[in-house]
Design an enzyme around this catalytic site. Sequence first.
Site, PDB file in Angstrom:
ATOM      1  N   LYS A  10      -3.897  -4.151  11.196  1.00  0.00           N
ATOM      2  CA  LYS A  10      -3.195  -2.834  10.678  1.00  0.00           C
ATOM      3  C   LYS A  10      -1.925  -3.194   9.973  1.00  0.00           C
ATOM      4  O   LYS A  10      -1.633  -2.290   8.868  1.00  0.00           O
ATOM      5  CB  LYS A  10      -3.217  -2.053  11.953  1.00  0.00           C
ATOM      6  CG  LYS A  10      -4.241  -1.515  12.573  1.00  0.00           C
ATOM      7  CD  LYS A  10      -5.027  -0.447  11.767  1.00  0.00           C
ATOM      8  CE  LYS A  10      -6.294  -0.020  12.513  1.00  0.00           C
ATOM      9  NZ  LYS A  10      -7.158   0.842  11.958  1.00  0.00           N
ATOM     10  N   GLU A  23      -0.951   8.684  11.534  1.00  0.00           N
ATOM     11  CA  GLU A  23      -1.649   9.045  12.670  1.00  0.00           C
ATOM     12  C   GLU A  23      -1.930   7.806  13.181  1.00  0.00           C
ATOM     13  O   GLU A  23      -2.031   6.527  12.841  1.00  0.00           O
ATOM     14  CB  GLU A  23      -3.009   9.599  12.156  1.00  0.00           C
ATOM     15  CG  GLU A  23      -4.056   8.816  11.906  1.00  0.00           C
ATOM     16  CD  GLU A  23      -3.909   7.910  10.710  1.00  0.00           C
ATOM     17  OE1 GLU A  23      -2.933   8.262   9.759  1.00  0.00           O
ATOM     18  OE2 GLU A  23      -4.695   6.989  10.564  1.00  0.00           O
ATOM     19  N   SER A  33     -10.297  -8.698  14.674  1.00  0.00           N
ATOM     20  CA  SER A  33      -9.334  -7.897  14.066  1.00  0.00           C
ATOM     21  C   SER A  33      -8.084  -7.418  15.007  1.00  0.00           C
ATOM     22  O   SER A  33      -6.870  -7.411  14.227  1.00  0.00           O
ATOM     23  CB  SER A  33      -9.941  -6.138  13.629  1.00  0.00           C
ATOM     24  OG  SER A  33     -10.647  -5.889  14.798  1.00  0.00           O
TER      25      SER A  33
HETATM   26  C1  LIG Z   1      -7.903  -4.142  16.412  1.00  0.00           C
HETATM   27  C2  LIG Z   1      -8.395  -3.290  15.886  1.00  0.00           C
HETATM   28  N1  LIG Z   1      -9.686  -3.293  15.262  1.00  0.00           N
HETATM   29  C3  LIG Z   1     -10.171  -2.382  14.572  1.00  0.00           C
HETATM   30  C4  LIG Z   1      -9.841  -1.042  14.347  1.00  0.00           C
HETATM   31  C5  LIG Z   1     -10.523   0.088  13.816  1.00  0.00           C
HETATM   32  O1  LIG Z   1     -10.125   0.171  12.716  1.00  0.00           O
HETATM   33  P1  LIG Z   1     -10.769  -0.335  11.299  1.00  0.00           P
HETATM   34  O2  LIG Z   1     -12.302   0.133  11.389  1.00  0.00           O
HETATM   35  O3  LIG Z   1      -9.886   0.872  10.267  1.00  0.00           O
HETATM   36  O4  LIG Z   1     -10.353  -1.503  10.872  1.00  0.00           O
HETATM   37  C6  LIG Z   1      -8.623  -0.896  15.119  1.00  0.00           C
HETATM   38  C7  LIG Z   1      -8.238   0.416  15.340  1.00  0.00           C
HETATM   39  O5  LIG Z   1      -7.236   0.870  15.797  1.00  0.00           O
HETATM   40  C8  LIG Z   1      -8.000  -2.042  15.767  1.00  0.00           C
HETATM   41  O6  LIG Z   1      -6.773  -1.716  16.411  1.00  0.00           O
END
Ligand SMILES: Cc1ncc(COP(=O)(O)O)c(C=O)c1O
Lengths: 396, 257
Positions: A93, A115, A381
Amino acid sequence: MGTTTFQQPDTQGYYGPFGGAYIPEMLHRNVEELRSRYLDIMQEAGFQKEFQQLLRDYVGRPTPLFLAERLSKHYNTPVYLKREDLNHTGAHKINNAIGQVLLAQRLGKKRIIAETGAGQHGVATATVCALKGIECIVYMGSKDIERQAPNVARMRMLGATVIPATSGSQTLKDATNEAIRDWINNPTDTHYVIGSVVGPHPYPDMVARFQSVISEETRAQLKEQTGKELPTRVIACVGGGSNAAGAFYHFLDEPSVELVAVEAAGHGVYSGLSAATTQLGKPGVLHGSKSLVMQTEDGQVVEPHSISAGLDYPGIGPLHAHLFNSGRGSFLSATDDDAVQAAFLLCKLEGIIPALESSHALAALTQLKLQPNEATVLCLSGRGDKDLATYMKRLD
Amino acid sequence: MSRIAELFGRKSSRVLNVYCTAGFPALESTLPVMQALQQHGADLIELGMPYSDPLADGPVIQASSMKALENGMTIAVLLGQLKEMRKTVQVPVVLMGYMNPVLQYGFERFCKEASEAGVDGLILPDLPAYEFETEYGAVIKKYGLDFIFLVTPETSDERILALDKLSSGFLYAVSSSSTTGKDKNMADQETYFNKLKQMQLKNPVLIGFGIKDKATFTAASSYANGAIIGTAYIKALEQANGNVAQPTQQFLESILQ
Ligand SMILES: Cc1ncc(COP(=O)(O)O)c(C=O)c1O
């Protein structure tokens, strides 16, 4: 449109039939200002210099591409983890938060709003605002404030004001509504840092570009480590879809690369407690763009469910709706239980505690037919520190 | 001539448009509210179609939407209720709502059935001008409905002219950059209102957002053809425990007398 690029929306912000800017007139000036300037600002040498420098020295990029050997052996296929969990603040993020805050400064904005659901995007935005000395206000559903107390504390320590969204279902979609209403009420000095590839044009494209560093690095790292130009597939979890957009970005127009998006099935896609938007959603308008939206027959947006707050969103970015609709992307889903199991497996085999969101991507490994001579890249992620309370409940 | 055009042909100042959420305070309140509004002096009625995520609305109208949804209001129910409307309601009626429920209902089917029930116009704040021009505008026109765009103090002159051109019936001038129900000082917006007056717009102009009593209605009417009241009326109904005729009378008298 035919065989044109998946990377680029058209001038009105459409990816195939999805996208656009379905906003009330009260938002027009701000969104139009952003639309008319984001590409120029992002291309400025000064902007790029500062952005790249912060990604390197503050965030810790490039993040490693790690061949997970024991996990690979388990699945009898090479699996490379793109370690976004090693970023400062613990998830991808921050790539977008830095980009947007630097952009907001160049637009002369003095006040940042955001948000957040799980709090990761809120923490990332609060972090960058602290770094830059800018006022930061984060809207968070009052239910999420209760569920995610540590991240609320982090944001406060970082100097942000956390405002509970008490309207509607009091979760991420309502926090997004409140942030949009704040922007309507503060039409000149404020920039809204949206946390995913959702919202009106140009947000989906802008956020995808800020996250595209993930696949840019992956491509170079894979080449360096294996000599291969392209992976067989890239797997990422999808809430709104920003880590997936970033992980797919430089492979979108490489048809040989399979793009696997993993949604949260909650208790099961058809259990009534799910967040699998492409399976359950219908075309509609949410938060300023046309996309797939989970909704009742009457067009009221429904509250999704996932064990992972970051995937608990009833929509999906228009790029992903287009990938789904056109067949370019493969959309899978993982249940709460699948994700937790996949997380424990990664802990045991690789010594990495993944975020619950990323665990959904890991769970997809059990559903795919994987071959020994392939190369699978999986976007890890985020890290699981924020999810310890949930994991602890599942540790027998 | 449309009912709205006919109204402005007859009356060009102090036109009062009152907003109420359909199905509020009770599911079956829609028609009694409209009848009471007409009887006690509203010139035009704006009916809100409740939506789970009303981005442009402040807390009071949001709460009325949630209540209406809990009461069971849907577009299908509303269009059913409105079939009887023209037996008792003669003033022009405009439906206000958000795109998503309308798209689910089917945009053309919605326009057709609304028009058949005697609805005169639509306000869909999140239908953008580009999509209006390329896709939806023709459908709206096909069924003889007026479409009303919003302008705000932040809207450029060029864009005001463009939106006025696309609109028919009237143009909705949002008094300040805000969601509904915010108290911002109207005098601050004098330059904007005077500008609108000078621009020789094609459509009559009604000012909305923040109009709540006789003083603000009179002030708004000095700059435009009239004004729109929403939040203040919803508050009056909230306090009335189900009876709509008496609080409507009281409310409109406090503004018009
Ligand atoms: C570690 C992590 N992965 C994925 C997401 C999902 O968001 P996005 O689909 O935009 O990657 C989040 C959202 O809070 C997150 O914290």
